[in-house]
Write a protein that holds these residues in place. Structure first.
Motif, PDB file in Angstrom:
ATOM      1  N   ILE A  56      -9.194  -0.263  -2.907  1.00  0.00           N
ATOM      2  CA  ILE A  56      -8.465   0.389  -1.815  1.00  0.00           C
ATOM      3  C   ILE A  56      -9.215   0.246  -0.497  1.00  0.00           C
ATOM      4  N   LEU A  62      -9.906   8.075  -4.255  1.00  0.00           N
ATOM      5  CA  LEU A  62      -9.303   6.804  -4.675  1.00  0.00           C
ATOM      6  C   LEU A  62     -10.332   5.683  -4.665  1.00  0.00           C
ATOM      7  N   TYR A  75       1.495   0.447  -4.271  1.00  0.00           N
ATOM      8  CA  TYR A  75       0.170   0.969  -4.638  1.00  0.00           C
ATOM      9  C   TYR A  75       0.186   2.494  -4.715  1.00  0.00           C
ATOM     10  N   LEU A 106       0.817  -1.212   0.000  1.00  0.00           N
ATOM     11  CA  LEU A 106       0.000   0.000   0.000  1.00  0.00           C
ATOM     12  C   LEU A 106       0.854   1.266   0.000  1.00  0.00           C
ATOM     13  N   PHE A 135      -0.243   4.546  -1.923  1.00  0.00           N
ATOM     14  CA  PHE A 135      -1.030   5.175  -0.857  1.00  0.00           C
ATOM     15  C   PHE A 135      -0.047   5.680   0.202  1.00  0.00           C
ATOM     16  N   THR A 143      -8.497   9.727  -0.075  1.00  0.00           N
ATOM     17  CA  THR A 143      -8.889   8.322   0.092  1.00  0.00           C
ATOM     18  C   THR A 143     -10.269   8.069  -0.510  1.00  0.00           C
TER      19      THR A 143
END
Length: 306
Positions: free
Chosen positions: A227, A220, A34, A30, A36, A217
């Motif tokens: 996610i 996303l 990814y 993550l 994040f 978030t």
């Protein structure tokens, strides 16, 4: 031990390994792969899950008897431990943005070194000289691994060392602050009280230091719903790391737990290299092996000195 008992213990250890290694790898995915890049918010998700699931496990499911906080002084001690616990988890997650899991685990293996230092500084507790000698390969191994790490990052290294030191400090402080019979809490009850305090600390930290993290978030999640599942699964795993560690401690001997813990780090290293394909050097692997050998020798020396 009966066959059913053996099967239960094997299943428990498998779940412990899976949750421990799984949360490390998913954190790495993550935060690094990814993209994040919000370690404080991720830690807040972990602590929120720990708060809710701890309450369900203790109050509803009666996994362990509930232990009450008896005084404001005891609560203040728990709050102090929670702050250190927070610092440890956040620093560890930040380090995963910059370092491969293999090197992260090598640095994390030096926890006994910091524990011995803090125990001496705060309690003046001296170990046998042989115990301190075994810490030499622990530190030397990390120095060698650092020199041989192709993806070495100084900031990530500092965060990883900070996380390791904070983890050791929490262990020593927990022994000091909650040492009286009336204040002792098992690890699951302690987590139930620490996690909500950690959430309260992390919410403003995430909002201030990770600008618009909630909005990002949500955006996303609208683009890629996966996610949400990643965060939910990752947060649940963070709780099960604590739960399975408690259960394995209760169902195996201290020696078995030490052996399993040392092996777990090595398994995490191998799996992370296979998944993330991060480059490794012979020097780096030799350094990590030396650290693990030092940890094993340290555990054996402590056991004999008792």
């Amino acid at each position: 031990m009966k066959p059913t008992g053996k099967l239960f213990t094997i299943g428990l250890i498998t779940f412990w390994y899976s949750s421990n290694i799984g949360v490390i790898l998913l954190n790495k995915y993550l935060l690094s792969n990814y993209g994040f890049k919000y370690p404080i918010f991720l830690t807040m998700c972990h602590m929120t899950a720990c708060s809710l699931l701890s309450y369900i496990a203790i109050v509803w499911l009666k996994v362990v008897p509930m232990q009450m906080v008896r005084s404001r002084v005891q609560f203040a001690k728990i709050a102090a431990l929670s702050a250190i616990f927070c610092a440890s988890v956040v620093s560890g997650n930040i380090s995963l943005r910059y370092l491969p899991v293999s090197f992260n685990q090598a640095v994390g293996a030096t926890t006994p070194f910091f524990t011995a230092i803090f125990a001496y500084l705060m309690t003046f507790k001296r170990e046998a000289w042989l115990t301190y000698v075994t810490l030499i390969p622990v530190v030397t191994g990390v120095v060698i691994a650092s020199g041989g790490e192709p993806m070495f990052n100084l900031f990530g290294f500092i965060m990883c060392v900070g996380a390791t030191a904070a983890r050791a400090l929490k262990t020593v402080l927990q022994g000091i602050l909650l040492s009286s019979e009336g204040e002792k809490l098992n690890s699951m009850n302690l987590l139930m009280y620490m996690a909500p305090i950690a959430v309260v600390c992390l919410i403003p930290a995430a909002l201030i230091m990770e600008k618009n993290v909630v909005g990002i978030t949500v955006a996303l999640a609208r683009e890629d719903l996966s996610i949400v599942w990643y965060l939910l699964f990752n947060s649940a795993l963070a709780y099960f790391v604590n739960l399975t560690n408690f259960l394995v401690t209760n169902h195996t001997s201290a020696l078995t737990l030490q052996v399993l813990g040392n092996a777990k780090g090595a398994v995490a290293v191998v799996i992370s290299i296979l998944i993330f394909r991060n480059p490794v050097s012979v020097t780096g692997m030799l350094g990590y092996c030396l650290t693990v050998i030092g940890v094993i020798l340290y555990s054996e020396a402590k056991k004999r000195s008792k």
